[in-house]
Design a protein around this motif. Structure first.
Motif, PDB file in Angstrom:
ATOM      1  N   ILE A  28       2.982   3.499  52.705  1.00  0.00           N
ATOM      2  CA  ILE A  28       2.732   2.967  54.044  1.00  0.00           C
ATOM      3  C   ILE A  28       2.868   4.110  55.044  1.00  0.00           C
TER       4      ILE A  28
ATOM      5  N   ASN B 110       2.263   5.648  59.333  1.00  0.00           N
ATOM      6  CA  ASN B 110       2.100   5.385  60.762  1.00  0.00           C
ATOM      7  C   ASN B 110       3.064   4.332  61.312  1.00  0.00           C
TER       8      ASN B 110
ATOM      9  N   THR C 183       2.861  -0.666  64.135  1.00  0.00           N
ATOM     10  CA  THR C 183       1.719   0.246  63.972  1.00  0.00           C
ATOM     11  C   THR C 183       1.494   0.667  62.522  1.00  0.00           C
TER      12      THR C 183
ATOM     13  N   LYS D 151       0.467   0.926  58.581  1.00  0.00           N
ATOM     14  CA  LYS D 151      -0.733   0.545  57.850  1.00  0.00           C
ATOM     15  C   LYS D 151      -0.630   1.057  56.425  1.00  0.00           C
TER      16      LYS D 151
ATOM     17  N   SER E 240      -1.571   3.175  53.369  1.00  0.00           N
ATOM     18  CA  SER E 240      -2.145   4.521  53.294  1.00  0.00           C
ATOM     19  C   SER E 240      -3.569   4.476  52.762  1.00  0.00           C
ATOM     20  N   ASP E 241      -4.361   5.437  53.196  1.00  0.00           N
ATOM     21  CA  ASP E 241      -5.761   5.514  52.773  1.00  0.00           C
ATOM     22  C   ASP E 241      -5.861   5.558  51.248  1.00  0.00           C
TER      23      ASP E 241
ATOM     24  N   GLY F 285      -5.805   0.361  49.927  1.00  0.00           N
ATOM     25  CA  GLY F 285      -6.092  -0.954  50.485  1.00  0.00           C
ATOM     26  C   GLY F 285      -6.644  -1.948  49.483  1.00  0.00           C
TER      27      GLY F 285
ATOM     28  N   THR G 233      -1.501  -5.118  50.566  1.00  0.00           N
ATOM     29  CA  THR G 233      -1.655  -5.231  52.008  1.00  0.00           C
ATOM     30  C   THR G 233      -0.302  -5.496  52.646  1.00  0.00           C
TER      31      THR G 233
END
Length: 430
Positions: free
Chosen positions: A211, A213, A227, A229, A231-232, A235, A239
């Motif tokens: 995770i 940010n 904030t 999200k 990690s790239d 996904g 979630t």
């Protein structure tokens, strides 16, 4: 002449028997039989009929060990090993060329060879000199997935001829040579997993939840914001179902604000000075990850903003993982400048200006400690030493006097030097 022809016929039969005797003998179950007949012309003009009974013999091998491929790494198929998995993978390789494999169906439970490299999942490169083959993952989009394989691959391993006798067929007038040809096959029954591992997902188990940010530091009076999200690249696997800030530990708190429920009557509105707040995160597995046979377990770790986090407790199942109290924060005090004293002027007394700067030692200010910030101390009664002056406040006349004295001193030194040279010159003349 007739005797010579018969000798040649016997030689043909004996030669055939010798060939049969040199073939390897293997005992397996013959499941199918097929008869065939060939006519051979002998040198004496007669013919001999060869009747061959073909039997298919199968040896079954069960492959239950998982195949673990890691993205970017080679998987070695060692042709010297005799375990069931190695033998099965050897049947898919060729020491003298490269082979490509794809899924045979939409169930993704079996593999077949393909000539189309663009649709390939795996590549197997043979190396005859080293008696091995190297298998790698071609389709990296499938990395992190675990597939359950359940299919059979049949491999031809050789044959054997057995002479059973010769008799004379009165109807055709030919001698009949009878033999049995045993063809041998190994059936590799795959009943295992194909694990396409990454650094964070291994054998279908999600080892690390990544995770990014997340905002973990706030000031007094600020409203909680969420904030964080996934990690790239992750996904497709999980979630963020929720994030919480609680006053104190989550399990004991009566004031919790949820990222998904801002209207909760028990939620606090802003961060208050002097209170400690805890951050918790809740992760759900995606339906896509379920299809890929991925799941969480009790060893799953949380990597938050690039760091492995500890937590007060964890609730985990195959399809979710909840981490409580992964961060603790005490809000920093907000700076409130006094009217008319925002910026100190040269020579100005700053004893009434509050400065939020880190200090070491004793102070009459209040220390506020934060997990993510240094201790902040409100410093009072700090004055600038009036004895220390800068050049901007010096008298210009003083500089002029110093300059004049320097010029006179330099001129005097030059005069005395020239005077001594003049008297030396006169003494030489007279």
């Amino acid at each position: 002449m007739i005797k010579l022809k018969r000798t040649k016929s016997l030689l043909v039969i004996l030669l055939t028997l010798c060939i049969c005797a040199t073939l390897p003998i293997t005992t397996v179950l013959a499941e199918d039989e097929n008869d065939s007949a060939d006519v051979m012309d002998l040198p004496d003009g007669r013919s001999i009929t060869v009747e061959t009974t073909v039997r298919d013999n199968f040896t079954d091998s069960n492959v239950t060990d998982d195949i673990n491929l890691t993205i970017g790494e080679d998987y070695i198929i060692d042709f010297t090993k005799e375990d069931n998995l190695s033998l099965a993978l050897r049947s898919m390789a060729d020491l003298e060329k490269t082979k490509y494999y794809k899924f045979a169906n939409s169930d993704n439970n079996s593999l077949i060879e393909t000539e189309n490299i663009s649709e390939a999942l795996l590549k197997i490169v043979g190396n005859k000199a080293e008696n091995k083959a190297v298998m790698t993952l071609v389709d990296e989009a499938n990395a992190g997935v675990s597939y359950s394989l359940k299919f059979m691959r049949t491999q031809y391993t050789g044959s054997k001829l057995t002479y059973t006798g010769t008799f004379h067929d009165e109807q055709t007038g030919n001698d009949v040579f009878k033999e049995i040809r045993d063809d041998y096959y190994t059936r590799h029954h795959f009943d295992c997993k194909l694990n396409l591992n990454t650094s964070d997902i291994e054998s279908g188990i999600i080892k690390n939840i990544c995770i990014d940010n997340a905002t973990l530091s706030f000031k007094t009076g600020e409203t909680p914001t969420f904030t964080a999200k996934v990690s790239d690249g992750y996904g497709d696997f999980y979630t963020l179902s929720c994030q919480d800030w609680s006053v104190g530990p989550w399990a004991e708190s009566e004031q919790i604000i949820h990222a998904t429920e801002t209207s909760n009557d028990y939620a606090f509105k802003t961060f208050e000075e002097g209170k400690k707040y805890n951050y918790s995160v809740f992760i759900d597995l995606t339906s896509e990850a379920t299809k890929k046979n991925c799941k969480f377990d009790e060893n799953t770790k949380l990597i938050l903003n690039g760091k492995e986090m500890t937590y007060s407790s964890m609730e985990v199942a195959a399809d979710y993982a909840y981490f409580y109290d992964v961060a603790e924060m005490t809000p920093a005090s907000e700076v409130t400048p006094q009217p008319g004293k925002d910026t100190p002027q040269p020579g100005q007394d700053t004893s009434q200006i509050r400065q939020d700067i880190p200090q070491v030692g004793k102070s009459d200010g209040k220390d506020v400690k934060n997990k993510d910030q240094k201790s902040v101390t409100v410093v009072k009664n700090q004055k600038i030493n009036s004895a220390v002056k800068t050049g901007d406040y010096a008298n210009p006349l003083l500089w002029l006097i110093i300059l004049l004295l320097s010029v006179i001193s330099a001129g005097t030194a030059v005069f005395y030097k020239r005077k001594n040279e003049f008297f030396d010159f006169l003494s030489k003349i007279f």
